[in-house]
Scaffold this active site. Structure first.
Site, PDB file in Angstrom:
ATOM      1  N   ASN A   1       0.800  -1.226   0.000  1.00 49.90           N
ATOM      2  CA  ASN A   1       0.000   0.000   0.000  1.00 49.90           C
ATOM      3  C   ASN A   1       0.836   1.282   0.000  1.00 49.90           C
ATOM      4  O   ASN A   1       0.392   2.310  -0.490  1.00 49.90           O
ATOM      5  CB  ASN A   1      -1.007   0.002   1.157  1.00 49.90           C
TER       6      ASN A   1
ATOM      7  N   GLU B   1       4.024  -4.269  12.342  1.00 54.07           N
ATOM      8  CA  GLU B   1       3.107  -3.153  12.107  1.00 54.07           C
ATOM      9  C   GLU B   1       1.944  -3.719  11.309  1.00 54.07           C
ATOM     10  O   GLU B   1       2.065  -3.978  10.109  1.00 54.07           O
ATOM     11  CB  GLU B   1       3.808  -2.023  11.349  1.00 54.07           C
TER      12      GLU B   1
ATOM     13  N   CYS C   1      -3.609   1.261   6.957  1.00 54.31           N
ATOM     14  CA  CYS C   1      -3.924   0.695   8.271  1.00 54.31           C
ATOM     15  C   CYS C   1      -4.658   1.684   9.168  1.00 54.31           C
ATOM     16  O   CYS C   1      -5.349   1.271  10.098  1.00 54.31           O
ATOM     17  CB  CYS C   1      -2.641   0.255   8.966  1.00 54.31           C
TER      18      CYS C   1
ATOM     19  N   GLU D   1     -10.569  -5.662   9.626  1.00 55.84           N
ATOM     20  CA  GLU D   1     -10.071  -4.523   8.855  1.00 55.84           C
ATOM     21  C   GLU D   1     -10.531  -4.662   7.409  1.00 55.84           C
ATOM     22  O   GLU D   1     -10.149  -5.609   6.713  1.00 55.84           O
ATOM     23  CB  GLU D   1      -8.540  -4.469   8.908  1.00 55.84           C
TER      24      GLU D   1
END
Length: 481
Positions: free
Chosen positions: A154, A249, A287, A381
């Protein structure tokens, strides 16, 4: 047939026996063909990293800082070229791709500054007790060993920068594995790194497929793994190598909280604009994109109207067009998954206020209300341009809704009240709280990371440098202090 784009093995360009195509998610065109390292080439890169550890750690600070400064300067010089490459391989609208390159320029600049300050040491006198008379402790940090950096699709340049720049700053070798769908930005970074005087073996960019990642993760010569990606894969990595130092992460379902005191027309227009922008700005593939909007009942109805209006105003289409706000997702499979999750929510009772249509890899910016607790989007998510609206009664309920999640990356709280801001900082179970703005704000020099299923460790150059190193104490004796 053209020669595949080379990957970088111990600082030199190499092509393997096989290759794969990088495809533009907007129009399906082939952007480039990229070489795949053989098993022997991967072994050579890892062995070279291990062999150069001591030499690289001893490199003078000015050499590492100069290399980082050079990368920052060259990224800036090639900014437009790289931004268009990001748009081509990722589908990110060009205006956001330019922003990503600018952030990477800053990351390497900050790393150069930190490299000059790194490891000055902290002295501590030990004669606070009788047994320590004449003794002084000097504490410095030293690399844990070579790093395996695994980057996502991303932010194909900036999240690569967050792996590579701290490693160079502390003088530890890094094997970088970019995402297979978006390797081209990382390979350009390799071109720029090759212009520096960093020792051979101190860095490699290996375009290995995901099914070969476990072997790299398991390699004992790479004692540090820095991974950015999904929670499922991240915790699989951690569970597979419990004795390694792992930084994860991972994902989130970030909430933007709009409290009752954020009530003027100007307030609500600002909140709606920021929510709409940052629910959709990477096709929702961030995120910390806004996934949940938690609004006090006192402002809910007015906010909903403004959010829906702002979301409908988002310009979708060709990511190379200067006017485009929202481009495609990384591929059609990703868009199909988002489509199925929205259909699941609507089937279970959610109201579709706008959006909900898919066209190939593109998914229309979407707003849901009355989201049932058993909808997939309520707990997972979405990683797409979808947000849900939630009405609450007061701050207590708002904060409880934010914390009722397995994720905890960042939250945004729209309030004017300073006490409430500090309360949010105390009570919200997240790695970062943004007051007066969306949760999607990130300054690349600040500590960035989450709690719960959003990961362990922190990025941000200085904080990643700490993760790549450990403290070692030197005690001097017989000193007249």
């Amino acid at each position: 047939m053209s020669t595949p784009t080379a990957f970088w093995l111990a600082g030199r360009p190499v092509t393997g026996e096989d290759s794969f195509d990088v495809v533009n998610p907007y129009d399906g065109s082939v952007v480039a063909s990229v070489g795949v390292p053989t098993e022997d080439q991967v072994e050579e890169a890892v062995a070279a990293a291990k062999a150069v550890e001591a030499e690289f750690a001893a490199t003078p600070a000015h050499v590492r800082a100069a290399a980082l400064d050079h990368v920052s300067k060259r990224l800036a010089e090639r900014a437009e070229e790289i931004a268009r490459l990001i748009t081509a391989e990722n589908g990110k609208p060009i205006k956001w791709a330019r922003g990503e390159v600018g952030r990477a320029v800053s990351v390497f600049r900050w790393a150069a500054e930190e490299a000059r300050r790194f490891n000055s040491g902290e002295a501590q006198r030990l004669d606070t007790d009788a047994g320590g008379v004449g003794r002084l402790a000097l504490t410095r940090r030293f690399p844990r060993g070579s790093v395996l950096g695994i980057a996502p699709f991303n932010f194909p340049l900036n999240l690569v920068a967050h792996k590579v720049a701290p490693a160079i700053a502390v003088g530890t070798p890094i094997i970088l594995k970019p995402a297979p769908s978006t390797p081209l930005s990382a390979l350009v970074l390799g071109e720029i790194l090759a212009e520096t005087e960093l020792p051979a073996g101190s860095w490699s960019v290996l375009t290995v497929p995901n099914d070969r990642m476990p072997a790299l993760v398991q390699d004992e010569r790479l004692p540090v793994v820095s991974f950015t990606g999904s929670d499922r894969v991240g915790y699989q990595i951690m569970d597979s190598v419990p004795r390694k130092h792992i930084t994860l992460e991972l994902g989130g379902n970030a909430a933007a909280v709009v409290l009752a005191d954020w009530s003027s027309e100007e307030d609500l227009e600002w909140a709606a604009s920021r929510i709409a922008t940052f629910a959709n700005y990477q096709g929702g593939q961030s995120c910390i994109s806004v996934q949940r909007v938690v609004a006090d009942a006192a402002v809910y109805d007015r906010l909903v109207e403004k959010v829906v209006t702002e979301v409908r105003a988002q310009v979708t289409g060709d990511p190379s067009d200067e006017a485009t706000d929202v481009g495609p997702l990384v591929d059609e499979n990703a868009a199909r998954r988002v489509e199925s999750w929205v259909e699941d929510a609507v089937a279970k009772g959610a109201k579709l206020l706008t959006g909900g249509a898919r066209d190939g890899a593109a998914y229309e910016p979407t707003v849901l209300a009355d989201l049932p607790a058993d909808a997939i989007i309520a707990t997972e998510e979405v990683f797409g341009p979808v947000l849900s609206l939630h009405r609450v009664e007061g701050t207590d309920e708002a904060f409880a809704v934010v914390n009722d999640s397995k994720f905890g990356l960042q939250s945004g709280v729209f309030t004017h009240d300073l006490q409430t801001a500090f309360r949010a900082h105390r009570e919200l179970e997240v790695g970062g709280v943004i007051i007066g703005d969306a949760p999607s704000y990130r300054a690349d020099q600040m500590p960035y990371g989450g709690v719960k299923d959003s990961g362990v460790g922190r990025e941000g150059v200085k904080y990643a440098m700490d993760d790549y190193t450990y403290e070692r104490v030197l005690v001097l004796t017989g000193l007249a202090l």
